[in-house]
Design an enzyme around this catalytic site. Structure first.
Site, PDB file in Angstrom:
ATOM      1  N   LYS A   1      10.294 -34.646  71.841  1.00  0.00           N
ATOM      2  CA  LYS A   1       9.567 -35.882  71.487  1.00  0.00           C
ATOM      3  C   LYS A   1      10.020 -36.412  70.124  1.00  0.00           C
ATOM      4  O   LYS A   1       9.892 -37.600  69.838  1.00  0.00           O
ATOM      5  CB  LYS A   1       8.053 -35.683  71.566  1.00  0.00           C
ATOM      6  CG  LYS A   1       7.444 -34.685  70.604  1.00  0.00           C
ATOM      7  CD  LYS A   1       7.165 -35.223  69.228  1.00  0.00           C
ATOM      8  CE  LYS A   1       6.678 -34.182  68.255  1.00  0.00           C
ATOM      9  NZ  LYS A   1       6.678 -34.643  66.855  1.00  0.00           N
TER      10      LYS A   1
ATOM     11  N   GLY B   1       4.425 -25.881  54.599  1.00  0.00           N
ATOM     12  CA  GLY B   1       4.606 -27.327  54.451  1.00  0.00           C
ATOM     13  C   GLY B   1       3.333 -28.033  54.878  1.00  0.00           C
ATOM     14  O   GLY B   1       2.230 -27.456  54.838  1.00  0.00           O
ATOM     15  N   ASN B   2       3.471 -29.263  55.333  1.00  0.00           N
ATOM     16  CA  ASN B   2       2.328 -30.088  55.706  1.00  0.00           C
ATOM     17  C   ASN B   2       1.531 -29.445  56.848  1.00  0.00           C
ATOM     18  O   ASN B   2       0.319 -29.212  56.740  1.00  0.00           O
ATOM     19  CB  ASN B   2       2.908 -31.461  56.105  1.00  0.00           C
ATOM     20  CG  ASN B   2       1.883 -32.529  56.314  1.00  0.00           C
ATOM     21  OD1 ASN B   2       1.883 -33.223  57.331  1.00  0.00           O
ATOM     22  ND2 ASN B   2       0.999 -32.726  55.354  1.00  0.00           N
TER      23      ASN B   2
ATOM     24  N   LYS C   1       8.770 -27.193  65.976  1.00  0.00           N
ATOM     25  CA  LYS C   1       9.317 -28.113  66.969  1.00  0.00           C
ATOM     26  C   LYS C   1      10.811 -28.256  66.704  1.00  0.00           C
ATOM     27  O   LYS C   1      11.214 -28.956  65.764  1.00  0.00           O
ATOM     28  CB  LYS C   1       8.575 -29.448  66.890  1.00  0.00           C
ATOM     29  CG  LYS C   1       7.105 -29.298  67.326  1.00  0.00           C
ATOM     30  CD  LYS C   1       6.269 -30.543  67.182  1.00  0.00           C
ATOM     31  CE  LYS C   1       4.869 -30.329  67.774  1.00  0.00           C
ATOM     32  NZ  LYS C   1       3.927 -31.427  67.497  1.00  0.00           N
TER      33      LYS C   1
ATOM     34  N   ARG D   1       6.326 -38.904  61.118  1.00  0.00           N
ATOM     35  CA  ARG D   1       7.304 -39.073  60.034  1.00  0.00           C
ATOM     36  C   ARG D   1       8.666 -39.504  60.570  1.00  0.00           C
ATOM     37  O   ARG D   1       9.370 -40.293  59.946  1.00  0.00           O
ATOM     38  CB  ARG D   1       7.440 -37.760  59.249  1.00  0.00           C
ATOM     39  CG  ARG D   1       6.150 -37.305  58.627  1.00  0.00           C
ATOM     40  CD  ARG D   1       6.217 -35.875  58.120  1.00  0.00           C
ATOM     41  NE  ARG D   1       6.462 -34.913  59.181  1.00  0.00           N
ATOM     42  CZ  ARG D   1       6.474 -33.600  59.032  1.00  0.00           C
ATOM     43  NH1 ARG D   1       6.274 -33.087  57.834  1.00  0.00           N
ATOM     44  NH2 ARG D   1       6.705 -32.798  60.043  1.00  0.00           N
TER      45      ARG D   1
END
Ligand SMILES: NC(=O)c1ccc[n+]([C@@H]2O[C@H](COP(=O)([O-])OP(=O)(O)OC[C@H]3O[C@@H](n4cnc5c(N)ncnc54)[C@H](O)[C@@H]3O)[C@@H](O)[C@H]2O)c1
Ligand SMILES: O=P(O)(O)OC[C@H](O)CO
Length: 386
Positions: free
Chosen positions: A231, A37-38, A146, A295
């Site tokens: 977070k 992905g990113n 995460k 995001r």
């Protein structure tokens, strides 16, 4: 000694020993990145720039791609291999010619001795199941993911899932790392969390470090991973504040309260978590960057602007074009753990973020005080628990 100096020394050794026809460098590590992905694409780019320079690594970096068909009718993997760009998740950035996209998960990992996991966390259980018995015996793993899972006995961090299911050592790398900024080589820092083996941690530091990406290691896997995970819940709160146009003071308050809850929750779940970890890149720095430019923040702002009428799923699909949010599911997972223990009132921010996400509370509840909504002043109570 810095990783670059270490490698320079290694290269020197190799040259000398080659002349003596006596190679001292016997181990060459092969790296596979599981995820594209990113952040997965940027991680592959970072690693690929280093494997070309570091003699203890094979040049080629294999990147497992969850295959998809693009609007053009082409396979994403084919396009990445032809153009050297992940046109869907990181358009406009060359990954390095030594990055090879591979749509076959089992094939992509079979020769690797260093595995970097970087997919949205919800897919990891299935991926681990598919990899059991398919990897080499001496593999070292690193998670950039995460997120966490919730089991009957409590939280299961993704690094633990990987370690337990695959029987491998697993470190983590987290930090203030908005992928698009690192892709264009803007200076950032990151933190590797390790359990016991400092040498393995140093190998990961070496693999990722560049002049624009500064990596340090701390002996606190759970602390580093929980910072990166939690977070994302605070980022949702920050986005709600932005959508409500409450201003900077309110956002700073939400970040401060969020950080206290992150620390209290982490230490209650794992007594080994160190206070100092919250001052590393994975802690306060990641919290700040995520609440300013991530995001989760962006989609939560849109959610609040819609008055909570549009769902996170709908907004994610519309605004992120295939990229995935982690904050909404993490808020649910944290809420599950808090409910199991009857601790909701001690974590008012985490609790209200989940209740807003599922539509039980309105977005404005993030900054309201009443007998029906969680009272932020109780956050002091959670601090007293640790
Ligand atoms: N993007 C960032 O700036 C950034 C920075 C640091 C950490 N992270 C973390 O990295 C992890 C991965 O995020 P990302 O940004 O690389 O991904 P992403 O959100 O950009 O992309 C989603 C990825 O999931 C894949 N996917 C979709 N369905 C799948 C399935 N069923 N099985 C497996 N894969 C599937 C897609 O192909 C795509 O590669 C997350 O935990 C995220 O929190 C992201
Ligand atoms: O875009 P987000 O909200 O997933 O956050 C990205 C990174 O985790 C920031 O370090």
């Amino acid at each position: 000694m810095t990783p670059a100096a270490q490698d320079q020394k290694l290269k020197g050794k190799e040259t000398i020993s080659e002349q003596n026809n006596n190679h001292e460098v016997s181990v060459k590590y092969r790296v596979t990145v599981v995820g594209s992905g990113n952040w997965g694409s940027v991680a592959s780019k970072l690693i690929a720039s280093n494997t070309l320079k570091l003699t203890s690594f094979h040049d080629e970096v294999r990147m497992w791609v969850y295959e998809e068909i693009l609007a053009t009718g082409e396979k994403l993997t084919d396009v990445i291999n032809q153009t050297n760009e992940n046109v869907k998740y990181l358009p406009g950035i060359k990954l390095g010619k030594n990055v090879i996209a591979d749509p076959d998960l089992e094939h992509s990992v079979k020769d690797a001795n260093m595995l970097v996991f970087v997919t949205p966390h919800q897919f990891m259980e299935g991926i681990c199941k598919r990899l059991v018995g398919k990897i080499k015996g001496d593999v070292k793993a690193l998670s950039l993911i995460k997120g966490m899972e919730v089991k009957m006995e409590g939280p299961c961090m993704i690094s633990t899932l990987i370690s337990e299911q695959l029987g491998v050592n697993c470190c983590v790398l987290m930090g203030a790392n908005i992928a698009n900024e690192i892709a264009v080589e803007k200076f950032s820092e990151a933190t590797v969390g390790y359990r016991e083996d400092k040498e393995i941690a140093q190998k990961w530091v070496q693999l990722f470090s560049t002049p624009y990406f500064l990596v340090s290691a701390v002996q606190d896997v759970e602390g580093v991973e929980l910072c990166g995970t939690l977070k994302n819940v605070v980022a949702i709160a920050a986005g709600l504040v932005d959508g409500l146009e409450m201003g900077n003071n309110t956002k700073a308050a939400v970040m401060r309260i969020g950080l206290r809850e992150m620390k209290a929750f982490s230490k209650l779940m794992f007594s080994s978590v160190k206070d100092s970890t919250f001052f590393e890149s994975c802690g306060v720095a990641d919290l700040i960057t995520t609440c300013l430019g991530g995001r989760n923040r962006k989609v939560a702002e849109a959610f609040a602007r819609s008055g909570g009428k549009r769902s996170f799923d709908e907004l994610e699909a519309e605004m992120l074009q295939g990229q995935k949010l982690q904050g909404v599911s993490t808020a649910r997972e944290v809420y599950e753990l808090l409910s199991q223990r009857g601790w909701q009132e001690l974590f008012p921010l985490f609790t209200s973020v989940h209740e807003i996400c599922i539509g039980r509370l309105s977005p404005s509840a993030i900054v309201e005080y009443s007998e029906h909504t969680p009272n932020f002043s109780l956050v002091e109570g959670s601090a007293q628990l640790i």
